[in-house]
Design a protein around this motif. Structure first.
Motif, PDB file in Angstrom:
ATOM      1  N   LEU A   5       5.316  -1.968   8.000  1.00  0.00           N
ATOM      2  CA  LEU A   5       4.006  -1.360   8.254  1.00  0.00           C
ATOM      3  C   LEU A   5       3.543  -0.553   7.048  1.00  0.00           C
ATOM      4  O   LEU A   5       2.368  -0.614   6.655  1.00  0.00           O
ATOM      5  N   HIS A   6       4.454   0.194   6.449  1.00  0.00           N
ATOM      6  CA  HIS A   6       4.103   0.970   5.256  1.00  0.00           C
ATOM      7  C   HIS A   6       3.617   0.059   4.137  1.00  0.00           C
ATOM      8  O   HIS A   6       2.614   0.350   3.472  1.00  0.00           O
ATOM      9  N   ASP A   7       4.302  -1.069   3.915  1.00  0.00           N
ATOM     10  CA  ASP A   7       3.892  -1.997   2.853  1.00  0.00           C
ATOM     11  C   ASP A   7       2.513  -2.581   3.127  1.00  0.00           C
ATOM     12  O   ASP A   7       1.677  -2.692   2.221  1.00  0.00           O
ATOM     13  N   ILE A   8       2.244  -2.950   4.383  1.00  0.00           N
ATOM     14  CA  ILE A   8       0.945  -3.533   4.740  1.00  0.00           C
ATOM     15  C   ILE A   8      -0.175  -2.534   4.517  1.00  0.00           C
ATOM     16  O   ILE A   8      -1.216  -2.846   3.918  1.00  0.00           O
ATOM     17  N   LEU A   9       0.013  -1.304   4.992  1.00  0.00           N
ATOM     18  CA  LEU A   9      -1.032  -0.283   4.850  1.00  0.00           C
ATOM     19  C   LEU A   9      -1.283   0.042   3.373  1.00  0.00           C
ATOM     20  O   LEU A   9      -2.430   0.259   2.960  1.00  0.00           O
ATOM     21  N   THR A  10      -0.216   0.072   2.575  1.00  0.00           N
ATOM     22  CA  THR A  10      -0.363   0.369   1.150  1.00  0.00           C
ATOM     23  C   THR A  10      -1.197  -0.696   0.444  1.00  0.00           C
ATOM     24  O   THR A  10      -2.107  -0.390  -0.338  1.00  0.00           O
ATOM     25  N   VAL A  11      -0.923  -1.961   0.729  1.00  0.00           N
ATOM     26  CA  VAL A  11      -1.660  -3.053   0.083  1.00  0.00           C
ATOM     27  C   VAL A  11      -3.118  -3.064   0.524  1.00  0.00           C
ATOM     28  O   VAL A  11      -4.028  -3.216  -0.297  1.00  0.00           O
ATOM     29  N   ARG A  40      -5.041  -0.307  -1.153  1.00  0.00           N
ATOM     30  CA  ARG A  40      -5.276  -0.574  -2.570  1.00  0.00           C
ATOM     31  C   ARG A  40      -6.352  -1.636  -2.787  1.00  0.00           C
ATOM     32  O   ARG A  40      -7.205  -1.495  -3.643  1.00  0.00           O
ATOM     33  N   ARG A  41      -6.324  -2.685  -1.973  1.00  0.00           N
ATOM     34  CA  ARG A  41      -7.245  -3.796  -2.192  1.00  0.00           C
ATOM     35  C   ARG A  41      -8.616  -3.558  -1.563  1.00  0.00           C
ATOM     36  O   ARG A  41      -9.638  -3.875  -2.161  1.00  0.00           O
ATOM     37  N   ASN A  42      -8.664  -3.020  -0.353  1.00  0.00           N
ATOM     38  CA  ASN A  42      -9.959  -2.851   0.320  1.00  0.00           C
ATOM     39  C   ASN A  42      -9.848  -1.729   1.344  1.00  0.00           C
ATOM     40  O   ASN A  42      -9.524  -1.957   2.516  1.00  0.00           O
ATOM     41  N   ASP A  62     -10.127  -8.352  -2.602  1.00  0.00           N
ATOM     42  CA  ASP A  62      -9.961  -7.334  -3.639  1.00  0.00           C
ATOM     43  C   ASP A  62     -11.248  -6.518  -3.759  1.00  0.00           C
ATOM     44  O   ASP A  62     -12.347  -7.086  -3.796  1.00  0.00           O
ATOM     45  N   GLN A  63     -11.134  -5.195  -3.800  1.00  0.00           N
ATOM     46  CA  GLN A  63     -12.315  -4.340  -3.818  1.00  0.00           C
ATOM     47  C   GLN A  63     -13.166  -4.542  -5.070  1.00  0.00           C
ATOM     48  O   GLN A  63     -14.382  -4.348  -5.041  1.00  0.00           O
ATOM     49  N   LEU A  77     -10.268   5.924  -6.080  1.00  0.00           N
ATOM     50  CA  LEU A  77      -9.305   4.973  -6.632  1.00  0.00           C
ATOM     51  C   LEU A  77      -9.161   5.074  -8.149  1.00  0.00           C
ATOM     52  O   LEU A  77      -8.609   4.196  -8.790  1.00  0.00           O
ATOM     53  N   SER A  78      -9.680   6.157  -8.742  1.00  0.00           N
ATOM     54  CA  SER A  78      -9.640   6.333 -10.196  1.00  0.00           C
ATOM     55  C   SER A  78      -8.198   6.393 -10.689  1.00  0.00           C
ATOM     56  O   SER A  78      -7.352   7.080 -10.116  1.00  0.00           O
ATOM     57  N   PRO A  79      -7.881   5.679 -11.771  1.00  0.00           N
ATOM     58  CA  PRO A  79      -6.507   5.707 -12.299  1.00  0.00           C
ATOM     59  C   PRO A  79      -6.166   7.010 -13.019  1.00  0.00           C
ATOM     60  O   PRO A  79      -5.026   7.224 -13.389  1.00  0.00           O
TER      61      PRO A  79
END
Length: 454
Positions: free
Chosen positions: A155-161, A164-166, A268-269, A353-355
């Protein structure tokens, strides 16, 4: 006296007997599968494994050489129940009957694999894996349902991706057990609940990696039929890339990992931002074109009124034009405000989302690592210097030169150290080494400490 043996008897050596016994065992019995318990396990420095296989009544020695045990999934330990494939042989130097193991696996795993293949064949024949039965994942996904453990790494991996993407994608979690007796029941119930509510566009069903036993709930026939009956498209994300389950075959899409599943269902955002920018530009162009058309229509209407209608009708049309202008102004302001709000929303999301913030954190971590590295290096150099000093002192303590410096000497005869007067006799030439040089001498008299005076 010994009597001579009859010529009809065959006299064997022990080596010959053991060689014959090994040949009989290897040729008459050959390769076998054996279920047993591991005992006395030893992993030799050569890489070979030596252990005993036993049951409640008997035991047999076994060896698994390095080339074979490299393929084992895990190293066995004392008390493990295992299933082995081995060749029967005999170790000739000791006459020990033993097994040469080629394959080893946990005892239950072989049975599970057999059940897996049987269920896979059954469901395949019934059409549950058919390509034409697969549903298509929507191109635009606004809400994702996740059927997994609420505390698992998947679940943590899914939420993280997804974040990040959208970040605009909503996530609804249907918490379940993913291991144990109740896992199948809770997973099936969660899939059915999601289908009843119809609140998500797609479902991700899965968990993180584990052994075959850990993932076994995803090889259940009941779960396979619930996935097949789902009206919502389902992405199966069970274990790691090498793990394959029945759920993977029956699901609409199989993802190698939970993170890969999140990649599949999200845009992808950056691509989304480009699409929004393109739509925004089209909106501006459309508005400008519409404004020009309205302007031309108004001009035509005014000209028609001036040419064909009296003053009263002209005044009414002028009032109508004013109303149109007011509506146009309101429409323009409303569309401008909506466009500005969307642009502001996009800017806020980009700022989040600024690096730059990530770079600052990584710089801080880098500085801390450098400080820690310098301290470690200094401590290591200090320890090595102390060790060198101790070793130097120890060498000086046992050095022969230190003994010579205290007034002693060492005598050599033909470059060999003289350890006793018994090695010398009158007339021998000897060399005595002192701390500051050497002296050549000839032996005149040899006296032993045991010689008594006359």
């Amino acid at each position: 006296m010994f009597q001579s043996q009859p010529t009809s008897k065959t006299i064997l050596t022990v080596s010959h007997l053991n060689r014959l016994a090994r040949t009989v065992l290897e040729n008459e019995i050959g390769q076998v599968w054996l279920s047993a318990e591991v005992s006395n396990f030893v992993a030799a420095s050569s890489g070979h494994w030596y252990f005993t296989l036993k049951d409640s009544r008997s035991q047999v020695k076994a060896a698994m050489f390095k080339g074979a045990n490299r393929r084992a999934q895990q190293k066995p330990k004392e008390g493990d129940k295992v299933l082995v494939k081995a060749n029967i042989g005999l170790y000739e130097p000791r006459g020990d009957y033993q097994l040469i193991v080629e394959h080893i696996e946990p005892e239950g795993e072989g049975q599970l694999k057999q059940q897996f293949e049987q269920l896979k064949s059954k469901l395949s024949q019934q059409g549950l894996f058919a390509h034409e039965a697969k549903q298509v994942i929507p191109k635009i996904v606004r809400t994702v349902g996740v059927v997994t453990s609420a505390t698992g790494a998947a679940l943590h991996d899914i939420l993280t991706v997804l974040k990040r993407r959208n970040p605009s994608i909503q996530v609804i979690i249907y918490p379940t057990q993913v291991q144990g007796n109740a896992a199948v029941t809770t997973i099936c119930a969660a899939i059915k609940t999601a289908n009843q509510r119809q609140e998500v566009d797609v479902l991700i069903v899965g968990r993180g990696g584990g052994s075959l036993e850990d993932l076994w709930c995803f090889n259940d026939e009941q779960l396979a039929r619930v996935i097949y009956a789902s009206k919502l498209p389902i992405v199966s994300a069970v274990g790691h890339e090498v793990d394959v389950s029945i759920a993977d075959f029956v699901a609409d899409v199989r993802a190698a990992t939970p993170s890969a599943a999140a990649e599949l269902v999200s845009d992808d955002q950056s691509a989304l931002y480009e699409k929004i920018t393109s739509l925004h530009n089209q909106l501006i162009k459309g508005y400008e074109k519409q404004h020009q058309v309205q302007k031309h229509r108004q001009q035509i209407a005014i000209k028609a009124l001036l040419q064909n209608h009296p003053q009263k009708q002209l005044e009414q049309k002028s009032q109508f034009v004013d109303q149109l202008q007011s509506r146009l102004q309101q429409t323009f302001e409303q569309q401008f405000a909506q466009t500005k709000q969307r642009q502001q929303h996009i800017n806020e999301r980009l700022m989040l989302l600024s690096p730059a913030k990530q770079i600052q954190r990584q710089l801080r971590d880098l500085i801390e690592l450098r400080v820690s590295l310098n301290k470690s290096c200094q401590a290591l150099v200090k320890n090595k210097r102390q060790l060198l000093a101790n070793n130097s002192h120890l060498l000086e303590t046992v050095s022969p030169l230190a003994t010579l410096s205290r007034g002693y000497s060492i005598s050599f005869k033909q470059r060999q150290i003289v350890n006793s007067v018994a090695e010398l006799q009158s007339g021998d030439e000897i060399t005595s080494r002192f701390v500051d040089g050497e002296v050549m001498s000839r032996v005149v008299t040899v006296k032993s400490m045991d010689d008594k005076p006359n």
